[in-house]
Enzyme design. Sequence first.
Site, PDB file in Angstrom:
ATOM      1  N   ARG A  92       0.648  14.543  13.197  1.00 17.92           N
ATOM      2  CA  ARG A  92       0.972  14.604  11.268  1.00 17.92           C
ATOM      3  C   ARG A  92       0.638  15.565  10.568  1.00 17.92           C
ATOM      4  O   ARG A  92       0.110  15.627   9.331  1.00 17.92           O
ATOM      5  CB  ARG A  92       0.182  13.370  11.236  1.00 17.92           C
ATOM      6  CG  ARG A  92       0.496  12.312  11.675  1.00 17.92           C
ATOM      7  CD  ARG A  92      -0.351  11.167  10.884  1.00 17.92           C
ATOM      8  NE  ARG A  92       0.437  10.369  10.008  1.00 17.92           N
ATOM      9  CZ  ARG A  92      -0.068   9.555   9.278  1.00 17.92           C
ATOM     10  NH1 ARG A  92      -1.416   8.635  10.200  1.00 17.92           N
ATOM     11  NH2 ARG A  92       0.365   8.728   8.023  1.00 17.92           N
ATOM     12  N   PRO A  93       1.346  16.919  10.610  1.00 15.34           N
ATOM     13  CA  PRO A  93       1.650  18.586  10.376  1.00 15.34           C
ATOM     14  C   PRO A  93       2.230  17.746   8.982  1.00 15.34           C
ATOM     15  O   PRO A  93       3.088  16.776   8.396  1.00 15.34           O
ATOM     16  CB  PRO A  93       2.518  19.048  11.357  1.00 15.34           C
ATOM     17  CG  PRO A  93       2.697  18.290  12.105  1.00 15.34           C
ATOM     18  CD  PRO A  93       2.636  17.229  11.739  1.00 15.34           C
ATOM     19  N   VAL A  94       1.855  18.622   8.586  1.00  9.94           N
ATOM     20  CA  VAL A  94       2.853  18.299   6.668  1.00  9.94           C
ATOM     21  C   VAL A  94       3.778  19.414   6.265  1.00  9.94           C
ATOM     22  O   VAL A  94       3.939  20.076   4.885  1.00  9.94           O
ATOM     23  CB  VAL A  94       1.970  18.155   5.631  1.00  9.94           C
ATOM     24  CG1 VAL A  94       1.713  16.672   6.112  1.00  9.94           C
ATOM     25  CG2 VAL A  94       1.018  19.574   5.445  1.00  9.94           C
ATOM     26  N   ASP A  95       4.266  19.934   8.019  1.00 10.07           N
ATOM     27  CA  ASP A  95       5.073  21.518   7.783  1.00 10.07           C
ATOM     28  C   ASP A  95       6.724  21.003   6.317  1.00 10.07           C
ATOM     29  O   ASP A  95       6.562  22.009   6.057  1.00 10.07           O
ATOM     30  CB  ASP A  95       5.660  22.013   8.689  1.00 10.07           C
ATOM     31  CG  ASP A  95       6.205  20.447   9.447  1.00 10.07           C
ATOM     32  OD1 ASP A  95       5.409  19.749  10.330  1.00 10.07           O
ATOM     33  OD2 ASP A  95       7.298  20.847  10.089  1.00 10.07           O
ATOM     34  N   GLN A  96       7.047  19.930   6.496  1.00 11.27           N
ATOM     35  CA  GLN A  96       8.216  19.224   6.376  1.00 11.27           C
ATOM     36  C   GLN A  96       8.376  20.072   4.224  1.00 11.27           C
ATOM     37  O   GLN A  96       9.038  20.134   3.319  1.00 11.27           O
ATOM     38  CB  GLN A  96       9.116  17.691   6.922  1.00 11.27           C
ATOM     39  CG  GLN A  96       9.101  18.677   7.746  1.00 11.27           C
ATOM     40  CD  GLN A  96       9.651  19.476   8.326  1.00 11.27           C
ATOM     41  OE1 GLN A  96      11.222  19.232   7.778  1.00 11.27           O
ATOM     42  NE2 GLN A  96       9.753  20.522   8.770  1.00 11.27           N
TER      43      GLN A  96
ATOM     44  N   ARG B 213      -8.686  -0.742   4.393  1.00 11.62           N
ATOM     45  CA  ARG B 213      -7.572   0.179   3.775  1.00 11.62           C
ATOM     46  C   ARG B 213      -6.861  -0.339   3.639  1.00 11.62           C
ATOM     47  O   ARG B 213      -5.387  -0.004   3.024  1.00 11.62           O
ATOM     48  CB  ARG B 213      -7.682   1.611   4.977  1.00 11.62           C
ATOM     49  CG  ARG B 213      -8.510   2.593   5.499  1.00 11.62           C
ATOM     50  CD  ARG B 213      -9.262   3.787   6.216  1.00 11.62           C
ATOM     51  NE  ARG B 213      -7.229   4.436   5.423  1.00 11.62           N
ATOM     52  CZ  ARG B 213      -7.217   5.458   5.988  1.00 11.62           C
ATOM     53  NH1 ARG B 213      -7.391   5.742   6.908  1.00 11.62           N
ATOM     54  NH2 ARG B 213      -5.946   6.485   5.279  1.00 11.62           N
TER      55      ARG B 213
ATOM     56  N   CYS C  14      -5.168  13.039  12.419  1.00 11.91           N
ATOM     57  CA  CYS C  14      -5.676  11.418  11.839  1.00 11.91           C
ATOM     58  C   CYS C  14      -5.415  10.574  13.719  1.00 11.91           C
ATOM     59  O   CYS C  14      -5.220  11.798  14.734  1.00 11.91           O
ATOM     60  CB  CYS C  14      -5.353   9.933  11.444  1.00 11.91           C
ATOM     61  SG  CYS C  14      -3.426   9.365  12.168  1.00 11.91           S
TER      62      CYS C  14
ATOM     63  N   ILE D  93       7.660   7.547  16.941  1.00 14.80           N
ATOM     64  CA  ILE D  93       7.004   8.612  16.131  1.00 14.80           C
ATOM     65  C   ILE D  93       5.757   9.277  16.310  1.00 14.80           C
ATOM     66  O   ILE D  93       6.011  10.424  15.469  1.00 14.80           O
ATOM     67  CB  ILE D  93       7.157   6.974  14.276  1.00 14.80           C
ATOM     68  CG1 ILE D  93       8.416   6.404  14.417  1.00 14.80           C
ATOM     69  CG2 ILE D  93       7.149   7.762  13.516  1.00 14.80           C
ATOM     70  CD1 ILE D  93       9.672   7.207  14.233  1.00 14.80           C
TER      71      ILE D  93
ATOM     72  N   LYS E 247       0.655  -1.295  -0.082  1.00 14.56           N
ATOM     73  CA  LYS E 247       0.165   0.477   0.117  1.00 14.56           C
ATOM     74  C   LYS E 247       0.842   0.991  -0.152  1.00 14.56           C
ATOM     75  O   LYS E 247       0.501   2.207  -0.346  1.00 14.56           O
ATOM     76  CB  LYS E 247      -1.175  -0.097   1.205  1.00 14.56           C
ATOM     77  CG  LYS E 247      -1.547   1.273   0.897  1.00 14.56           C
ATOM     78  CD  LYS E 247      -2.676   1.241   2.867  1.00 14.56           C
ATOM     79  CE  LYS E 247      -1.824   1.576   4.131  1.00 14.56           C
ATOM     80  NZ  LYS E 247      -1.710   2.781   4.272  1.00 14.56           N
ATOM     81  N   ASN E 248       1.732   0.829   0.531  1.00 17.42           N
ATOM     82  CA  ASN E 248       2.721   2.115   1.137  1.00 17.42           C
ATOM     83  C   ASN E 248       3.658   2.878  -0.104  1.00 17.42           C
ATOM     84  O   ASN E 248       4.790   3.902   0.042  1.00 17.42           O
ATOM     85  CB  ASN E 248       3.286   2.610   2.637  1.00 17.42           C
ATOM     86  CG  ASN E 248       2.482   2.933   3.503  1.00 17.42           C
ATOM     87  OD1 ASN E 248       1.117   3.356   2.913  1.00 17.42           O
ATOM     88  ND2 ASN E 248       2.866   2.450   4.915  1.00 17.42           N
TER      89      ASN E 248
ATOM     90  N   ASP F 102       4.441   0.537  12.280  1.00 18.53           N
ATOM     91  CA  ASP F 102       3.758  -0.119  11.341  1.00 18.53           C
ATOM     92  C   ASP F 102       3.577  -1.214  11.775  1.00 18.53           C
ATOM     93  O   ASP F 102       2.540  -1.304  11.868  1.00 18.53           O
ATOM     94  CB  ASP F 102       3.344  -0.266   9.504  1.00 18.53           C
ATOM     95  CG  ASP F 102       3.079   1.798   9.347  1.00 18.53           C
ATOM     96  OD1 ASP F 102       3.809   1.673   8.495  1.00 18.53           O
ATOM     97  OD2 ASP F 102       3.113   2.309  10.587  1.00 18.53           O
TER      98      ASP F 102
ATOM     99  N   ARG G  78      -4.966  10.553   4.560  1.00 24.19           N
ATOM    100  CA  ARG G  78      -3.670  11.785   4.381  1.00 24.19           C
ATOM    101  C   ARG G  78      -2.564  11.618   3.145  1.00 24.19           C
ATOM    102  O   ARG G  78      -2.082  12.503   2.833  1.00 24.19           O
ATOM    103  CB  ARG G  78      -2.894  11.325   5.524  1.00 24.19           C
ATOM    104  CG  ARG G  78      -4.405  11.053   7.004  1.00 24.19           C
ATOM    105  CD  ARG G  78      -3.077  10.764   7.894  1.00 24.19           C
ATOM    106  NE  ARG G  78      -2.084  11.909   8.468  1.00 24.19           N
ATOM    107  CZ  ARG G  78      -1.838  13.317   8.154  1.00 24.19           C
ATOM    108  NH1 ARG G  78      -3.030  14.259   8.810  1.00 24.19           N
ATOM    109  NH2 ARG G  78      -0.996  13.952   8.293  1.00 24.19           N
TER     110      ARG G  78
END
Length: 416
Positions: free
Chosen positions: A121-125, A396, A116, A326, A22-23, A304, A92
């Site tokens: 889980r920010p996306v600033d990077q 999922r 979530c 994490i 999936k990933n 995970d 996400r």
Amino acid sequence: MDKLLIEGGAPLRGEIAISGAKNAALPILCAALLSSEPLSLSNLPQLNDISTMLRLIGQMGVSIARDGDGVTLDAAQLSNPLAPYEMVKTMRASILVLGPLVARHGEARVSLPGGCAIGARPVDQHIKGLAAMGAEIHVEHGYIHAKAKRLKGARICTDMVTVTGTENLMLAACLAEGETIIENAAREPEVVDLANCLSAMGARISGAGSDTVRIEGVESLSGAAYRIMPDRIETGTYLCAAAATGGEVRLTRTQAGSLDAIIDKLLEAGCDIQGESGAISLKAPPRLKSVSLRTAPYPAFPTDMQAQFMAINAIADGVATIRETIFENRFMHAVELMRLGADIQIDGSNATVRGVAQLEGAHVMATDLRASASLVIAGLAAQGETLVHRIYHLDRGYERIEEKLSALGARVRRVN
Ligand code: EPZ
């Protein structure tokens, strides 16, 4: 809502095939946005997250032709560089369209993924990296608006190791002018799979799998045919299910190479594991030994797989400490495992798990993808019936889970 009814106590025995990762598939589907020629993918897992991503890029103008476990994507006519909130909030990983859209189309409007269950889980990077490459970015009304005539190569060092952050910036850098260097890059096998697919499309990438990835931008990418790597987390999950039920399984269409940290812990727990080309087998001991672990970026123990190992430790002989480094809230499976009789103490990002001889079936509720897997494993090992609620989380990330478990002798069925 669907539920999974499990009659525990049956050792898992037999052989099943592992699906595509999936990933790896999620960022690779987004790679199609970078080219005006068709990208044909095989070994695509049939999962809700994959369907969501296909719907998302389909509404942007990508044509999609599915054929069994394959799909051919054609992004020649990209018309709508928008990732709407209604779709992003359900997955996400939608953020992975941001880099390719800006690189190929010069513009993107992507909803900020909300938090979530497992963390903010920010996306600033992702944003910082694109800005470093010259994108004009502002965030308003919950959307990221990014524009660039043509991105420029830059040296980017992410503040922390981020898997989709590394992937987003790799995708963007393929069509940028000049060289991009990503330092502190994620080393996950899925990042390498994406790099391999991009290289097949004509991208010039080196260092994927190390903490420094170099991408020499090119004018355009061609189409390609690419096979998605096997899912190492699905593999690890079924190994844990066999270990927890005292079973013996052989998993095919997978590889042991990217599972070292998981295999080390299963060996430490007393399992016998044999790797062969394209398959991996596990024979469980009569009683597992507790194994302590600490999650960290690849090649260390993967976050995970943390929930699945908490289920193993719940019935192992001894006391284990689990440290989650994490995500800030990835122990929600613990309280559900306690409903089955597990003895777990949580203290911030540390969990202490005292193994008990036997878990007892109960109603439990899934809260996120890997927590659901943990509850299924515990239910398979428990005495009596376990009903896992909200298993849309499972769908999922685990293809045909009750079919695969039943093929291994589990007494499980989906009820609604
Ligand atoms: C990927 O998520 C995976 N998802 C996750 O798998 C996995 O748990 C995670 O990597 C860690 O291995 C996909 O690949 C689709 P991160 P991602 O960015 O990329 C912080 C599953 O079960 N961070 O590596 O979102 C972040 O909050 C899913 O299949 C920032 O602060 O994770 C986290 O604490 C769950 N700012 C840490 O970094 C950023 O801009 C690592 O997150 C990005 C990340």
